[in-house]
Design a protein around this motif. Structure first.
Motif, short mmCIF file in Angstrom:
data_model
loop_
_atom_site.label_atom_id
_atom_site.label_comp_id
_atom_site.label_asym_id
_atom_site.label_seq_id
_atom_site.Cartn_x
_atom_site.Cartn_y
_atom_site.Cartn_z
N LEU A 1 4.98 -36.56 -13.37
CA LEU A 1 3.54 -36.35 -13.48
C LEU A 1 3.06 -36.67 -14.88
N THR A 2 1.82 -37.10 -14.99
CA THR A 2 1.24 -37.31 -16.32
C THR A 2 1.08 -35.96 -17.00
N PRO A 3 1.04 -35.92 -18.33
CA PRO A 3 0.85 -34.63 -19.02
C PRO A 3 -0.39 -33.87 -18.55
N LYS A 4 -1.49 -34.58 -18.31
CA LYS A 4 -2.70 -33.90 -17.85
C LYS A 4 -2.51 -33.31 -16.46
N THR A 5 -1.92 -34.07 -15.54
CA THR A 5 -1.69 -33.57 -14.19
C THR A 5 -0.73 -32.39 -14.21
N LEU A 6 0.31 -32.49 -15.02
CA LEU A 6 1.27 -31.39 -15.14
C LEU A 6 0.59 -30.13 -15.63
N ARG A 7 -0.29 -30.26 -16.61
CA ARG A 7 -1.02 -29.09 -17.12
C ARG A 7 -1.96 -28.54 -16.05
N ASP A 8 -2.63 -29.41 -15.31
CA ASP A 8 -3.52 -28.96 -14.23
C ASP A 8 -2.74 -28.19 -13.17
N VAL A 9 -1.60 -28.74 -12.77
CA VAL A 9 -0.76 -28.08 -11.76
C VAL A 9 -0.25 -26.75 -12.29
N ALA A 10 0.22 -26.74 -13.52
CA ALA A 10 0.74 -25.50 -14.12
C ALA A 10 -0.32 -24.40 -14.14
N GLY A 11 -1.57 -24.80 -14.33
CA GLY A 11 -2.66 -23.82 -14.35
C GLY A 11 -2.98 -23.23 -12.99
N MET A 12 -2.49 -23.84 -11.92
CA MET A 12 -2.76 -23.36 -10.56
C MET A 12 -1.61 -22.52 -9.99
N ILE A 13 -0.53 -22.40 -10.73
CA ILE A 13 0.67 -21.73 -10.22
C ILE A 13 0.49 -20.22 -10.17
N THR A 14 1.04 -19.65 -9.13
CA THR A 14 1.15 -18.19 -9.02
C THR A 14 2.62 -17.85 -9.18
#
Length: 88
Positions: free
Chosen positions: A22-35
């Motif tokens: 994943l791109t760094p931005k996508t990885l950060r976006d996904v990480a922000g949605m994790i429970t």
């Protein structure tokens, strides 16, 4: 998700295939949605909750067939997905 946990989550996910692609931005976006959830030894994961992707950071999980036979053993950096099938 607590902003203080996101860098730690990104670091972990960036080392796990396929998340490492994943791109760094996508990885950060996904990480922000994790429970983050913790399960104790022997605890059963309720699969009726909703569609879920589980990524194991530590520990192990056994997947069992309906008849109780072992389907798979999963450990750190493995992931599995369960989804609800709506038949109504």
């Amino acid at each position: 998700m607590s902003e203080t946990l996101i860098p730690n989550i990104i670091e972990f996910m960036a080392a796990v295939d396929p998340f490492d692609k994943l791109t760094p931005k996508t990885l950060r976006d996904v990480a922000g949605m994790i429970t983050i959830r913790y399960f104790g030894k022997g605890e059963v994961i309720d699969l009726q909750e909703s569609d879920q992707l589980y990524l194991l950071r530590t520990g192990a999980v056994e997947q069992r067939n309906l008849d109780g036979t072992l389907r798979a053993r999963l450990a750190a950096e493995d992931f599995f997905w369960f989804f609800s099938i709506n038949t109504s």
